[in-house]
Design a protein around this motif. Structure first.
Motif, PDB file in Angstrom:
ATOM      1  N   GLU A 100     101.431 -22.153  -8.353  1.00 10.59           N
ATOM      2  CA  GLU A 100     101.901 -20.793  -8.099  1.00 10.59           C
ATOM      3  C   GLU A 100     100.750 -19.829  -7.818  1.00 10.59           C
ATOM      4  OE1 GLU A 100     104.766 -17.417 -10.225  1.00 10.59           O
ATOM      5  OE2 GLU A 100     104.224 -19.257 -11.292  1.00 10.59           O
ATOM      6  N   ASP A 101     100.871 -19.082  -6.747  1.00 13.11           N
ATOM      7  CA  ASP A 101      99.915 -18.035  -6.346  1.00 13.11           C
ATOM      8  C   ASP A 101      98.531 -18.568  -5.975  1.00 13.11           C
ATOM      9  OD1 ASP A 101     101.821 -16.054  -6.790  1.00 13.11           O
ATOM     10  OD2 ASP A 101     101.244 -15.846  -8.896  1.00 13.11           O
ATOM     11  N   ALA A 102      98.360 -19.902  -5.914  1.00  6.91           N
ATOM     12  CA  ALA A 102      97.029 -20.448  -5.627  1.00  6.91           C
ATOM     13  C   ALA A 102      96.554 -20.058  -4.226  1.00  6.91           C
ATOM     14  CB  ALA A 102      97.030 -21.962  -5.779  1.00  6.91           C
ATOM     15  N   VAL A 103      97.443 -20.094  -3.249  1.00 13.10           N
ATOM     16  CA  VAL A 103      97.041 -19.799  -1.870  1.00 13.10           C
ATOM     17  C   VAL A 103      96.575 -18.348  -1.755  1.00 13.10           C
ATOM     18  CG1 VAL A 103      97.826 -19.583   0.514  1.00 13.10           C
ATOM     19  CG2 VAL A 103      98.514 -21.563  -0.850  1.00 13.10           C
ATOM     20  N   SER A 104      97.368 -17.415  -2.266  1.00 13.73           N
ATOM     21  CA  SER A 104      96.977 -16.004  -2.174  1.00 13.73           C
ATOM     22  C   SER A 104      95.696 -15.738  -2.960  1.00 13.73           C
ATOM     23  CB  SER A 104      98.097 -15.102  -2.686  1.00 13.73           C
ATOM     24  OG  SER A 104      98.402 -15.391  -4.039  1.00 13.73           O
ATOM     25  N   ARG A 105      95.540 -16.430  -4.091  1.00 14.90           N
ATOM     26  CA  ARG A 105      94.333 -16.263  -4.905  1.00 14.90           C
ATOM     27  C   ARG A 105      93.102 -16.758  -4.143  1.00 14.90           C
ATOM     28  NH1 ARG A 105      96.709 -17.882  -9.219  1.00 14.90           N
ATOM     29  NH2 ARG A 105      96.043 -20.044  -9.136  1.00 14.90           N
ATOM     30  N   MET A 106      93.232 -17.910  -3.499  1.00 18.11           N
ATOM     31  CA  MET A 106      92.097 -18.475  -2.760  1.00 18.11           C
ATOM     32  C   MET A 106      91.715 -17.592  -1.572  1.00 18.11           C
ATOM     33  SD  MET A 106      92.821 -22.553  -2.729  1.00 18.11           S
ATOM     34  CE  MET A 106      91.435 -22.768  -1.617  1.00 18.11           C
ATOM     35  N   LEU A 107      92.722 -17.099  -0.856  1.00 16.71           N
ATOM     36  CA  LEU A 107      92.433 -16.237   0.290  1.00 16.71           C
ATOM     37  C   LEU A 107      91.763 -14.939  -0.163  1.00 16.71           C
ATOM     38  CD1 LEU A 107      95.709 -16.735   2.354  1.00 16.71           C
ATOM     39  CD2 LEU A 107      93.450 -17.698   2.834  1.00 16.71           C
ATOM     40  N   HIS A 108      92.244 -14.401  -1.288  1.00 18.90           N
ATOM     41  CA  HIS A 108      91.620 -13.193  -1.849  1.00 18.90           C
ATOM     42  C   HIS A 108      90.154 -13.459  -2.212  1.00 18.90           C
ATOM     43  CE1 HIS A 108      90.880  -9.652  -4.290  1.00 18.90           C
ATOM     44  NE2 HIS A 108      90.588 -10.435  -5.323  1.00 18.90           N
ATOM     45  N   GLU A 109      89.892 -14.603  -2.813  1.00 20.51           N
ATOM     46  CA  GLU A 109      88.520 -14.937  -3.217  1.00 20.51           C
ATOM     47  C   GLU A 109      87.618 -15.155  -2.003  1.00 20.51           C
ATOM     48  OE1 GLU A 109      90.131 -16.957  -7.370  1.00 20.51           O
ATOM     49  OE2 GLU A 109      89.479 -18.228  -5.704  1.00 20.51           O
TER      50      GLU A 109
END
Length: 222
Positions: free
Chosen positions: A178-187
Motif C-alpha cells: 500500500e502506497d509504495a508507488v507514491s512513496r517511491m515517486l515522492h522520494e
C-alpha cells in the motif's frame, strides 16, 4: 595452497608490482612458466581463471594480454556471483546498498550536470502517478544508475551495479504494498530536488530513506 592458486597469485603479483601493466602482452607460455617456476599446465589453468575474472585477455593466435583493469570490467563478475544469492540474504545485499548509495548520491550533488537533472525530471513526469510495477522498476534502475554515475566514482558505480539484481527483485514485492508507488515517486523527486539544490546532505538523507524503506519492508516480511 593449490598449484593453480599459486600460479594465479604469482601472475597477480607481477601485475600489482608493475612488472606487467595494463595492455602488456604476457611472455610466451614456456618462458613465463620457467620464470615463475610453474608447470605449463598450472600456468594455463591460472590464465583461464584470470581471463574469466577479466584480468587477462586471451587472443587466439596473438597471445595473452593484461586487460585495461578498468573497475567496471573487473567488477562484472560481482553481478554474476550476486545473482546466485539465496532469498534469505537479499536484505543483507540491500543493507550494503544502503551504506554505499547515499554516499554516491551525496557525491552527485556536487557533480551532476543540469542536463542530467532535467532528463531525470522529465522521466519522472512521463512515468505519471500510477506506473505499472515493471515501469516503476525500470525507471528506478535508470534513476539510480544515472545519479550514481554522476557522482564520478567508477568503483562505487560498478559495485552498486553489481548489487542491482537483488534490489530489483525486492522492489518487485515492495511496489505491491500500500502506497509504495507514491512513496517511491515522492522520494525520487525529493532526491532530485536535493541534487538540483546542490545539497549533498539532503541528497544523502533522502537516498537513505528511499533504500531503507525497501530493506525494512523485506526484513519485516520474513
Amino acid at each position: 595452497m593449490a598449484v593453480t592458486d599459486e600460479a594465479i597469485e604469482k601472475i597477480k603479483a607481477m601485475i600489482v608490482s608493475g612488472a606487467l601493466r595494463p595492455g602488456d602482452r604476457l611472455p610466451r607460455e614456456s618462458e613465463l612458466a620457467a620464470e615463475l617456476g610453474l608447470s605449463r599446465n598450472s600456468l594455463r589453468e591460472a590464465v583461464r581463471a584470470l581471463a574469466l575474472m577479466r584480468v587477462l585477455d586471451v587472443r587466439q593466435g596473438d597471445g595473452t594480454y593484461v586487460t585495461g583493469l578498468d573497475p567496471q570490467l573487473l567488477l562484472e563478475a560481482l553481478a554474476f556471483v550476486v545473482d546466485f544469492h539465496r532469498d534469505d540474504t537479499v536484505a543483507d545485499f540491500l543493507a550494503v546498498r544502503r551504506l554505499l548509495e547515499p554516499a554516491a548520491t551525496a557525491l552527485a550533488a556536487a557533480r551532476i550536470d543540469t542536463a542530467t537533472i532535467e532528463a531525470l525530471g522529465d522521466r519522472l513526469d512521463a512515468l505519471g502517478p500510477h506506473p505499472s510495477v515493471e515501469e516503476l522498476i525500470a525507471a528506478d534502475e535508470e534513476f539510480h544508475r544515472a545519479v550514481v554515475r554522476a557522482g564520478g566514482n567508477a568503483v562505487l558505480c560498478s559495485l552498486l551495479d553489481g548489487l542491482a539484481g537483488p534490489a530489483s527483485r525486492a522492489l518487485a514485492g515492495y511496489a505491491l504494498t500500500e502506497d509504495a508507488v507514491s512513496r517511491m515517486l515522492h522520494e525520487h523527486r525529493a532526491i532530485l530536488t536535493a541534487l538540483r539544490d546542490r545539497d549533498a546532505e539532503a541528497a544523502r538523507s533522502w537516498a537513505t530513506v528511499h533504500i531503507a524503506g525497501v530493506e525494512q519492508w523485506l526484513r519485516s516480511a520474513d
